[in-house]
Design an enzyme around this catalytic site. Structure first.
Site, short mmCIF file in Angstrom:
data_model
loop_
_atom_site.label_atom_id
_atom_site.label_comp_id
_atom_site.label_asym_id
_atom_site.label_seq_id
_atom_site.Cartn_x
_atom_site.Cartn_y
_atom_site.Cartn_z
N TRP A 1 0.90 -1.15 0.00
CA TRP A 1 0.00 0.00 0.00
C TRP A 1 0.94 1.19 0.00
O TRP A 1 1.57 1.51 1.02
CB TRP A 1 -0.87 -0.02 1.25
CG TRP A 1 -1.74 1.18 1.38
CD1 TRP A 1 -1.52 2.28 2.16
CD2 TRP A 1 -2.98 1.42 0.72
NE1 TRP A 1 -2.54 3.17 2.01
CE2 TRP A 1 -3.45 2.68 1.14
CE3 TRP A 1 -3.74 0.69 -0.21
CZ2 TRP A 1 -4.65 3.22 0.68
CZ3 TRP A 1 -4.93 1.24 -0.65
CH2 TRP A 1 -5.38 2.49 -0.21
N HIS B 1 -38.17 26.02 9.90
CA HIS B 1 -38.64 26.57 8.63
C HIS B 1 -39.31 25.50 7.76
O HIS B 1 -39.39 25.66 6.55
CB HIS B 1 -37.48 27.24 7.89
CG HIS B 1 -36.96 28.43 8.64
ND1 HIS B 1 -37.64 29.62 8.71
CD2 HIS B 1 -35.84 28.59 9.38
CE1 HIS B 1 -36.95 30.48 9.45
NE2 HIS B 1 -35.85 29.86 9.88
#
Ligand code: M6R
Length: 622
Positions: free
Chosen positions: A76, A518
């Site tokens: 890796w 809201h």
């Protein structure tokens, strides 16, 4: 994160090594290699890029590599592109190629970890006549062992311990010496390594599954210890070179559990790997107590000349951008806008050379993010990729790359890559604050210290996981969950909500707490779960009020807050505490209980945690 294996015994080594590497492929898969020797013959090195099956094909499943002693590696990439020349094993000789074929070298080795001072060691070795064919830190270590081996002529254990004293960083090393035909030498600091023993054989590996088929008797080699393996015998030494006795442990796990390090799922394993992912990423960006971005090519002058930053990404990586937006603006006063990569091209965002476009991506292959990067380049902006996979397309195409060191992430739901991205962006923000003069030298030092304390604090959050496991069993049948917060707490809510929905399939929404009234508050019914993230001291009261509005409509409340702020407990039904830290960095801690909550809820619902339906780890279509 890489995987290493070793075998010495009476059987052919290469097939055993390939089989072990197959079980370690989760640790890395951008290239792989073997070094095998047959008695007194020189070691033969074979490498291949890409997944392990390329190496298996190249060696006819190991049959074309005769020999009973060998080491192997699946990579890796951290230092150097994922290329053949950078693939392991590495050799001590001054060879001109990639160090493959029959190698004359005295030392051949594989390595998992990161050598922080490899640059200075490389210079020293070059002064002593060593030449380097790769960009890896591993080649430096192998050559340093060779240097001490030849200089003191005492033997492998002595050369290795001298090297261990000289290098800084983390390593699990496996080395073969030309003069010791059927032996393997190993050393470890902060990277996993186990030694297995069986009749007339010895094994080594980064993780138990690689050798479980052959033996269950293992030594857990400690930090700063060395092991010497020969067929049927293992000797261990301390840093002084004195022989020590380690207890032999019998492994009782089954093979599948072993692959996940004993964790039930990769996601849980990766959640627990976060302290290491954050520490490694931060360490790669801090030198001598200062942030050093030279590896990415970002200079202080460049940061000083920026007029704006645009962050673009998808999913969780976009959430990192949302968090970074608050941190950068607050610390350095530079305007930041965050755009979904899939929407980026539909905006006519003004940008020029003084705009830095940051593309965040774990995989480095996400199609929308790549398209946004290309467009930003076309428009003349400076581009920076914050990427986990070395050599990925986004990393290759961006002007600058800042790598996160989270290692391979297997679970579809990101955890450790998210945390590594967050700390990388935090480090960038701190450096910008220093360059722009919005943080004094004293504040700068303090902020770096605070960041360095994050890994240990994440580990503390993880210690409290049983409470979350219990709570998740109570919410497993929920229909809707709302995550709310203000400012940075809103950014964390976004990630908490995504973690919940993608693996538990429970509908969830993240809302800026002040926005609920809201419209969305009409969805609150009896027992609807509302989770408030309450870590930003100047906004806690307001968010608690919004939660109270939900409670009066029947909601059930959970709050995540900082240890010591016990006022929240009076207002909510279930409280989770995280350790105190500078409030800019609190997302790194607050996200962990939310990851655990998503994880345990998915487990309680009996779902496929690591591979949720309809999703892919890397989304390479637009
Ligand atoms: O590889 P990338 O970071 O570019 O991926 C971006 C998103 O697809 C990813 O974060 C996705 O949202 C994860 N499944 C979230 O857990």
């Amino acid at each position: 994160m890489c995987g290493i294996v070793g075998y010495t015994g009476e059987k052919q080594a290469a097939p055993i090594l390939l089989d072990g590497l197959k079980r370690l492929e989760y640790r890395g898969y951008d290239s792989a290699g073997l070094a095998v020797r047959d008695g007194r013959a020189l070691a033969e090195v074979v490498k291949a890029t890409g997944k392990l099956y390329h190496l298996a094909d190249k060696t006819d499943m190991g049959r074309s590599l005769p020999g009973t002693c060998g080491i192997g590696h699946t990579r890796w990439a951290t230092h150097g592109d994922p290329s053949l020349v950078n693939a392991h094993p590495h050799v001590s000789g001054n060879c001109s190629g990639s160090g493959s074929g029959k190698v004359e070298s005295d030392v051949v080795g594989v390595h998992n970890g990161i050598i922080e001072n490899y640059g200075e060691l490389k210079e020293k070795l070059m002064r002593h006549g060593y030449r380097f064919y790769s960009d890896t830190d591993t080649e430096v270590v192998v050559k340093l062992v060779d240097y001490y081996y030849k200089k003191y002529k005492i033997g492998p254990v002595d050369a290795i311990t001298r090297t261990m004293v000289r290098v800084r960083g983390s390593y699990a090393l496996a080395l073969m010496f030309k003069d010791y035909p059927d032996e393997i030498f190993a050393a470890r600091k902060d990277s996993p390594l186990i030694i297995g023993t069986a009749e007339n054989a010895a094994f080594l590996a980064s993780d138990v599954p690689a050798i479980l088929k052959y033996t269950r008797s293992v030594y857990y080699i400690g930090n700063l210890q060395v092991a010497r393996l020969s067929p049927g015998s293992v000797k261990c030494y301390d840093l002084n070179g004195d022989e020590i006795t380690l207890p032999l442990t019998e492994i009782t796990w089954d093979a599948e559990a072993a692959e996940k390090g004993g964790y039930e799922h990769f996601m849980l394993k990766e959640i627990h790997e976060q302290p290491a992912a954050v520490r490694d990423t931060l360490n790669s960006l801090v030198r001598n107590g200062k942030i050093d971005l030279t590896s990415s090519g970002i200079t202080d002058d460049m940061l000083l000349s920026l007029s704006q930053i645009i962050i673009t990404a998808c999913g969780s990586a976009w959430h990192v951008g949302m968090a970074a937006q608050y941190v950068i603006e607050d610390m350095a006063g530079v305007p930041v806008r965050v755009e979904l990569a899939s929407e980026f091209r539909y905006r006519s965002l003004p940008m020029d050379r003084s705009t830095l476009v940051i593309v965040i991506s774990q995989s480095g292959e996400t199609a929308d993010s790549l398209a946004a990067l290309r467009l930003a380049k076309e428009k003349g902006a400076e581009t920076l990729a914050v990427v986990n996979v070395v050599g990925s397309t986004i990393a290759r195409e961006a002007d600058h790359v800042l790598y996160t060191l989270a290692g391979p992430e297997i679970a579809v739901a990101t955890t450790k890559a998210y945390s590594a991205q967050l700390i990388a962006l935090d480090a960038l923000a701190v450096q910008m604050a220093m360059v722009k003069g919005t943080a004094s030298a004293e504040q700068y030092g303090h902020l770096i210290e605070e960041m360095a304390s994050i890994p240990e604090k994440i580990a503390r959050v993880l210690e409290d996981k049983e409470r979350l496991q219990w709570f998740s069993s109570k919410i497993a049948n929920a229909h809707d969950i709302f995550f709310i917060g203000r400012g940075l707490d809103y950014a964390i809510s976004l990630e908490g909500s995504l973690k919940m929905k993608e693996i538990s399939y429970i509908h969830s929404e993240a809302y800026a707490a002040g926005e609920l009234k809201h419209g969305t508050i009409s969805l609150i019914e009896k027992n609807t779960l509302v989770i408030g993230v309450l870590t930003q001291s100047r906004m806690i009261e307001k968010t608690v009020s919004n939660m109270a509005e939900c409670k009066s409509r029947g909601a059930y409340l959970m709050g995540i807050t900082t240890n010591g702020d016990f006022s929240v407990e009076d207002s909510v039904n279930f409280t989770v505490y995280i350790p105190r830290t500078d409030e800019h960095f609190v997302s790194s801690l607050a996200v962990v209980p939310l990851q655990l909550l998503g994880y345990y809820t998915s487990v309680n619902r009996g779902l496929d945690v690591d591979k949720p339906r309809n999703l892919a780890k890397s989304v390479t279509v637009e």
